[in-house]
Design an enzyme around this catalytic site. Sequence first.
Site, PDB file in Angstrom:
ATOM      1  CG  HIS A  34      -2.025   1.025   1.124  1.00 47.30           C
ATOM      2  ND1 HIS A  34      -3.363   0.734   1.281  1.00 47.30           N
ATOM      3  CD2 HIS A  34      -1.978   2.367   0.879  1.00 47.30           C
ATOM      4  CE1 HIS A  34      -4.084   1.838   1.143  1.00 47.30           C
ATOM      5  NE2 HIS A  34      -3.260   2.849   0.907  1.00 47.30           N
TER       6      HIS A  34
ATOM      7  CE  LYS B 293      -7.304   2.145  -1.878  1.00 44.84           C
ATOM      8  NZ  LYS B 293      -6.485   3.352  -1.865  1.00 44.84           N
TER       9      LYS B 293
ATOM     10  CG  HIS C 262      -7.088   2.089   5.458  1.00 43.21           C
ATOM     11  ND1 HIS C 262      -5.832   2.617   5.559  1.00 43.21           N
ATOM     12  CD2 HIS C 262      -7.581   2.519   4.254  1.00 43.21           C
ATOM     13  CE1 HIS C 262      -5.569   3.347   4.487  1.00 43.21           C
ATOM     14  NE2 HIS C 262      -6.609   3.302   3.675  1.00 43.21           N
TER      15      HIS C 262
ATOM     16  CG  ASP D  75      -2.077   5.172   3.186  1.00 40.15           C
ATOM     17  OD1 ASP D  75      -1.953   5.327   1.953  1.00 40.15           O
ATOM     18  OD2 ASP D  75      -3.109   5.511   3.808  1.00 40.15           O
TER      19      ASP D  75
HETATM   20 ZN   LIG Z   1      -3.782   4.821   0.771  1.00 37.47          ZN
END
Ligand SMILES: [Zn+2]
Length: 442
Positions: free
Chosen positions: A93, A221, A282, A354
């Site tokens: 990610h 995504k 997440h 992320d």
């Molecule tokens: Zn992201």
Amino acid sequence: MNRTIYSFAMALVAVGFVMNAARGAEPSARPVAIKVGRLLDGVSEKYQRDVVILVEKERIKAIGSAADVTIPADAEIIDLSKATVLPGLIDCHTHLGSRADRYDEIYRFKNTPFHSGFAAVLHARKTLEAGFTTVRDVGSRPFLAVDLRDSIAEGFLVGPRVVASGPGISMTGGHGDLNRFAPQVRVSTFPEDRDFNIADGPEQVRRVVRAQIKYGVDVIKVHASGGVLSRGDAPGAPQFTVEELKAAVDEAHAAGRKVAAHAHGAQGIKNAVVAGVDSIEHGSLIDDEGILMMVKQGTWLVSDIYNDDYLLGKAIEFKLPQESIDKERAIGQIQRDNFRRCVGAGVKIAFGTDAGVYPHGDNAKQFFYMVKYGLTPAGAIRAATADAAVLIGRDKDVGRLSPGLVADMIAVEGDPLEDIRALETVGFVMKGGAVVKNELKR
Ligand SMILES: [Zn+2]
């Protein structure tokens, strides 16, 4: 030397320097024998000691104890006998086009696609030098990640192997939309396709997925819940209906593409799992039912449990909006606690951080939190090697050190099974048989 000629010559030297600095290294023409002190192959929980890895061109030819592997007479020797060698790391990610110092909302209007492109060139190199030889990019301007992937693959730029998505697909008003500004405000590169980004109803979702595939993405995504870094939506709120998510999954899977679903909220997570997505990104507010569903379906969890430190620290100095600070304060710790519950329940875990929310190159800082919240050091490493490779569908090439796989490996000085933070300082990086970095002390 005449001054004009002199400056011209200096300019050529400078261009040569930049080209050398930018271009990817080539694998050696000769076989390469790597002497390894301690080896973690990506699958085993324990070290093998005094191993030789024989590399020919791009791939691993043989691997075994020093007594068993015959080193060819013409081989180039790399001595890592004082180091720990692991497969190249994988981050599932990342946002290579995103900068972690541009939280001021003005950049939503000032940034051109070129800003993201320049940033991505720098970030790709930093990521590779930090030991991440493969990344999945899950959200950038159309189609930055595709072009970056191709430029790196052809050796024009230095960077990790990139598994590329397009922009995250979002419903109107969703996590990927530009919300709560005046209706006359538009920031789009391709207005007629709304940047391959916004879709409402299963038919529009199908069309956007098809359009992204048309332009070369490897993975789709979707945004199945609200987010932290978007305006006017709640992380806990589901986004898209199950039918819309199913349309995305059907189209993607029919074309051999996997689907990664951004989902913080419990209902959004369950909707995405029911629709058949491959990974939940997440997973912050997952409930017991959602955990059971993920275990049963074999859905992967990619949970970014390091960046809370950055969002509630440095990002505030870079003008992270108050709404996002409040959302992160509300869910950051819950996400970490829920990660522990998912690990305990046996949810499949792949490493993803992320990157772009925090500075690229700091990816390995997440290992510490994965161990703190329930994984063994070997389990955390596996999540970033063998297991990550399975999630991204590249396990025949990367994620393990085994004959036939590409020679992507890293070395560190310490003992990561003893202190996982050893992975934050990677001294040696090889990608596809080419040495990218060798700064290990002898
Ligand atoms: Zn992201």
